[in-house]
Scaffold this motif. Structure first.
Motif, PDB file in Angstrom:
ATOM      1  N   MET A   1      -5.517  20.965  -4.385  1.00  0.00           N
ATOM      2  CA  MET A   1      -5.586  19.535  -4.459  1.00  0.00           C
ATOM      3  C   MET A   1      -7.005  19.099  -3.579  1.00  0.00           C
ATOM      4  O   MET A   1      -6.893  19.564  -2.489  1.00  0.00           O
ATOM      5  N   PRO A   2      -7.917  18.113  -4.436  1.00  0.00           N
ATOM      6  CA  PRO A   2      -9.052  17.974  -3.752  1.00  0.00           C
ATOM      7  C   PRO A   2      -8.815  17.017  -2.469  1.00  0.00           C
ATOM      8  O   PRO A   2      -7.941  16.407  -2.452  1.00  0.00           O
ATOM      9  N   LYS A   3      -9.642  17.209  -1.386  1.00  0.00           N
ATOM     10  CA  LYS A   3      -9.570  16.345  -0.303  1.00  0.00           C
ATOM     11  C   LYS A   3     -10.027  14.869  -0.769  1.00  0.00           C
ATOM     12  O   LYS A   3     -11.006  14.651  -1.539  1.00  0.00           O
ATOM     13  N   LEU A   4      -9.242  13.715  -0.378  1.00  0.00           N
ATOM     14  CA  LEU A   4      -9.859  12.423  -0.466  1.00  0.00           C
ATOM     15  C   LEU A   4     -10.662  12.052   0.648  1.00  0.00           C
ATOM     16  O   LEU A   4     -10.619  12.265   1.777  1.00  0.00           O
ATOM     17  N   ASN A   5     -11.744  11.304   0.162  1.00  0.00           N
ATOM     18  CA  ASN A   5     -12.623  10.744   1.233  1.00  0.00           C
ATOM     19  C   ASN A   5     -12.227   9.191   1.283  1.00  0.00           C
ATOM     20  O   ASN A   5     -11.327   8.767   0.490  1.00  0.00           O
ATOM     21  N   LEU A   6     -12.953   8.830   2.114  1.00  0.00           N
ATOM     22  CA  LEU A   6     -12.929   7.181   2.381  1.00  0.00           C
ATOM     23  C   LEU A   6     -13.016   6.331   1.185  1.00  0.00           C
ATOM     24  O   LEU A   6     -12.284   5.391   1.122  1.00  0.00           O
ATOM     25  N   ASP A   7     -13.732   6.445   0.305  1.00  0.00           N
ATOM     26  CA  ASP A   7     -14.136   5.801  -0.672  1.00  0.00           C
ATOM     27  C   ASP A   7     -13.084   5.803  -1.765  1.00  0.00           C
ATOM     28  O   ASP A   7     -12.321   4.919  -2.328  1.00  0.00           O
ATOM     29  N   ASP A   8     -12.396   7.146  -1.840  1.00  0.00           N
ATOM     30  CA  ASP A   8     -11.171   7.363  -2.669  1.00  0.00           C
ATOM     31  C   ASP A   8     -10.048   6.560  -1.968  1.00  0.00           C
ATOM     32  O   ASP A   8      -9.122   6.010  -2.891  1.00  0.00           O
ATOM     33  N   LEU A   9      -9.844   6.488  -0.863  1.00  0.00           N
ATOM     34  CA  LEU A   9      -8.740   5.747  -0.287  1.00  0.00           C
ATOM     35  C   LEU A   9      -8.800   4.481  -0.355  1.00  0.00           C
ATOM     36  O   LEU A   9      -7.643   3.420  -0.907  1.00  0.00           O
ATOM     37  N   LYS A  10     -10.076   3.660  -0.341  1.00  0.00           N
ATOM     38  CA  LYS A  10     -10.278   2.256  -0.567  1.00  0.00           C
ATOM     39  C   LYS A  10     -10.020   1.979  -2.094  1.00  0.00           C
ATOM     40  O   LYS A  10      -9.244   0.931  -2.241  1.00  0.00           O
ATOM     41  N   ARG A  11     -10.514   2.746  -2.844  1.00  0.00           N
ATOM     42  CA  ARG A  11     -10.098   2.657  -3.983  1.00  0.00           C
ATOM     43  C   ARG A  11      -8.637   2.579  -4.776  1.00  0.00           C
ATOM     44  O   ARG A  11      -8.106   1.722  -5.402  1.00  0.00           O
TER      45      ARG A  11
END
Length: 121
Positions: A1-11
């Protein structure tokens, strides 16, 4: 599973918030285009079509678009009332497709009231 970045979490947070608002029956924002005879004659249909396109393109299901009758300010048509959760409604006057795009992008998406077009608050 790819790691989530801050932008992913905000989305993900925004998508979840939008979905929950719909499930609970509470739109975050309501935009009413006043489409009485005077509004239609002044261009309210074009304003409505442009607005619906903006909402669809933005992928914001928490924004509700309504049509309503004239509010009695025929000389200032087309009029649009914007209600955002937690704020007083704002009535914009003399809307056209370019202005409603700005109202949607700046007021609905960014929270900025465009004072130069406000009829009343």
């Amino acid at each position: 599973m790819p790691k989530l970045n801050l932008d992913d979490l905000k989305r993900i947070k925004q998508e979840t918030s939008n979905a929950m608002a719909l499930r609970l029956g509470r739109p975050r924002a309501t935009i009413t285009v006043h489409m009485g005879d005077c509004g239609i004659a002044a261009g309210a249909r074009e304003v409505m079509q442009t607005l619906l396109g903006e909402v669809a393109d933005s992928n914001r299901p928490d924004v509700q678009v309504l049509a309503a009758d004239c509010i009695g300010h025929c000389a200032s048509e087309p009029n649009v009332t914007v209600g955002v959760e937690g704020a007083e409604p704002v009535v914009y006057q003399k809307m056209d497709p370019a202005k409603i795009q700005q109202v949607f992008r700046r007021h609905i998406l960014e929270g900025e009231v465009l004072r130069e077009w406000v009829l009343s608050r």
